[in-house]
Design an enzyme around this catalytic site. Structure first.
Site, PDB file in Angstrom:
ATOM      1  CD  GLU A   1      28.645 -36.044 -62.931  1.00 27.48           C
ATOM      2  OE1 GLU A   1      27.940 -35.535 -62.655  1.00 27.48           O
ATOM      3  OE2 GLU A   1      29.575 -35.764 -63.818  1.00 27.48           O
TER       4      GLU A   1
ATOM      5  CB  CYS B   1      34.365 -40.051 -71.142  1.00 27.79           C
ATOM      6  SG  CYS B   1      35.455 -39.312 -70.087  1.00 27.79           S
TER       7      CYS B   1
ATOM      8  CB  CYS C   1      40.849 -37.967 -59.029  1.00 23.08           C
ATOM      9  SG  CYS C   1      42.239 -37.739 -59.056  1.00 23.08           S
TER      10      CYS C   1
ATOM     11  CB  CYS D   1      45.121 -32.106 -62.008  1.00 22.41           C
ATOM     12  SG  CYS D   1      46.030 -33.695 -62.071  1.00 22.41           S
TER      13      CYS D   1
ATOM     14  CB  CYS E   1      40.704 -32.136 -62.974  1.00 23.28           C
ATOM     15  SG  CYS E   1      39.639 -33.372 -62.561  1.00 23.28           S
TER      16      CYS E   1
ATOM     17  CB  CYS F   1      38.105 -32.343 -71.378  1.00 31.94           C
ATOM     18  SG  CYS F   1      39.263 -33.093 -70.670  1.00 31.94           S
TER      19      CYS F   1
END
Lengths: 221, 342
Positions: free
Chosen positions: B90, B103, B110, B114, B117, B328
């Site tokens: 995305e 962005c 990933c 974290c 996230c 975010c």
């Protein structure tokens, strides 16, 4: 791509490179610098090939460093690594990393070669009262199971996702944690494995009431 | 067929050499793709018909339109792209009165894990090629309106450094898109060897995900702290010079009761002492079943004021696109990945 430009290393000679299961090996070389159980190091075979990071699996007081690794189907590096013979050269960085601070009565949860840092902690005598929960797809991939069975007895739990019912819990580590009656929210939890396994296990532990401050994770990257 | 889009000039030169074409053809191809935005080899009309045919036998420009777009009430748009045959990523387009920021993602999924996230929850599916990174810019309808690019989407850019660096080379070169490095920011959780390479080889801005100055807390939030402690990251950054021209910023998500106290301000001031930098405070956008909560606005303002009073330029990032999961920390294609596996 990571490069060797920024990493100081020394050349070591391979002492042994032993297959322990299909596609899995334990690589040994001389210990030239001290390390703390839980630390990793970078290995390489040429400056042209990206360094790879591996957790140390041997104890702090052993004379040799042991690295547990598996040959990746599409991995150029691990293919070459698996062909190394005693006497061959290996690039070895200094040990690094902070996955080293252990609280008493730890619960180690690992998948596959994620068992390595916990083996180092156990072999270093730093994990008294530990419980180890290890996940693998087939029985052959419960690395170090003999040592773990002998030292931990019933505190060594194997979760085998593709086994027939028998001496293992049949299912993934995450399935086991979801229904684990022995889960104690007051113990410290240490996770090591793929990101998916670590993140999912962490979420399950949190959902079962383990404080996030009691969960420490190491990821492969 | 191999995509040409995302190839650097030197890579294009290797391709034309291998095909027996004149070496200046590489500059022509770069010019067509990155200046004139050609979408096919056929459009490259200053190449001879024969040379176009030679190229077209093995290569395509290789742009990919977004599969889907979601639009937020605040004007933010989230674009979904298919990469390869079964991976999704995305990108978020964030228009403001005086700028429009895109962005972009650098990986599908990933590896960094974290706690806060959403991308972490889908695991890691693969690195994006430079062309797949740049395609997120080139293939959205607002392409010509984008003024700033931030590498803050899915993935850890410095875990895919080679392709990220190629994409930056194409963005900022004269033979490429000719963007100013000052309009590009790459964000990292702090992979030290890659940070060094990035600082030396580019002039783009750098953002570091900080989130707490304390080792124990950061380890709890970000497993990478076990490998590259933030104190080591800061020590490395202090070897370089940053300014308004080459900005260093720290991202700091505000978690209620966890990292939002005066004790944290004090330690941040101590940690960042000697660095020319700014701190960007970010509201935590909740993800399902997370034990974390965002700090109340009042405390975020106090935190900003305390840091400002200590001489650290501190801003609060506006939350954009939360209603379409574009804010975010919310980007995720997990559902699509799982659907693809079935």
């Amino acid at each position: 791509m990571r490069t060797w430009n920024e990493i100081s290393y020394e050349i070591q000679r391979v002492i042994s490179n032993t297959p322990i299961a299909p596609g899995a090996y334990i690589l040994k070389f001389k210990k030239n610098s001290t390390f703390i159980a839980g630390q990793a190091l970078a290995l390489g075979i040429s400056e042209d090939i990206e360094p790879r990071y591996y957790s140390i699996a041997s104890g702090e007081n052993d004379d040799e460093i042991s690295i547990l690794y598996t040959e990746k189907p599409d991995g150029k590096f691990t293919r070459i690594l698996s062909l190394l013979k005693p006497g061959d050269n290996l690039m070895v960085s200094k040990p690094f990393g902070k996955f080293t601070q252990l609280s008493p009565f730890p619960v180690f949860i690992a998948a596959g070669t994620g068992i390595a840092p916990f083996m180092s902690m156990l072999l270093s005598g730093k994990a008294k009262g530990a419980v180890v929960i290890h996940g693998a797809s087939y029985p052959d991939y419960f690395y170090y199971s003999e040592i773990l069975l002998n030292t931990l007895g019933e505190n060594y739990i194997r979760c085998c996702s593709r086994c027939q019912p028998g001496s293992f819990y049949v299912g993934r580590v995450t399935d086991y944690i979801k229904q684990w009656s022995g889960l104690n929210i007051n113990r410290p939890y240490y996770l090591c494995g793929s990101t998916e396994m670590v993140v999912e296990t962490r979420d399950i532990l949190i959902s079962r009431g383990v404080p996030i401050s009691s969960i420490n994770s190491e990821i492969y990257f | 067929m191999v995509s040409l889009y995302g190839k650097t000039l030197s890579e294009l030169k290797s391709i034309v050499d291998a095909e027996g074409l004149p070496s200046f053809t590489a500059n022509q191809i770069a010019d067509w793709m990155y200046h004139h935005h050609a979408e096919s080899i056929d459009e490259m009309t200053n190449l001879s018909k024969k040379n176009r045919e030679i190229l077209a036998a093995k290569y395509i420009v290789g742009l990919t339109k977004p599969e889907r777009v979601s639009e937020s009430a605040d004007g933010t748009k989230k674009y979904l792209f298919l990469v390869g045959s079964n991976r999704y990523i995305e990108a978020a387009y964030i228009p403001e009165s005086d700028r429009a920021t895109l962005c972009v993602s650098s990986q599908s999924g990933c590896k960094m894990g974290c706690l806060f996230c959403m991308t972490a929850r889908q695991g890691f599916q693969g690195n994006l090629a430079a062309g797949e990174i740049l395609n997120q810019l080139r293939s959205i309808p607002e392409f010509t309106r984008v003024t700033n690019i931030v590498y803050m989407g899915m993935g850890e850019p410095f875990d895919n450094l080679e392709n990220v660096m190629k994409s930056l080379e194409i963005l900022t070169s004269k033979w490429g898109m000719g963007w100013s490095a000052r309009r590009i920011t790459v964000s990292t959780i702090g992979l030290i060897p890659a940070i060094k390479q990035y600082i030396v080889q580019t002039s783009c801005h750098l953002a570091i995900s900080l989130h707490t100055p304390f080792d124990e807390e950061r380890r709890m939030l970000m497993p990478i702290q076990n490998v590259y402690p933030i104190a080591d990251v800061i020590a490395e950054l202090k070897k370089y010079r940053f300014s308004d021209h080459r900005r260093l910023s720290f991202e700091y998500i505000m978690f209620d009761g966890l990292n939002d106290t005066p004790r944290h301000v004090k330690e941040l001031v101590r940690l960042l002492n000697g660095l020319t930098c700014r701190i960007n405070l970010i509201r935590f956008h909740p993800i399902p079943n997370s034990p974390l909560h965002t700090s109340p606005d009042e405390r975020i303002f106090q935190f900003r004021d305390l840091l400002t009073a200590k001489g650290i330029f501190t801003t609060i990032r506006a939350s954009r696109g939360q209603d379409i999961q574009a804010a975010c920390g919310l980007l995720s294609t997990k559902a699509l990945q799982e659907k693809g596996r079935k």
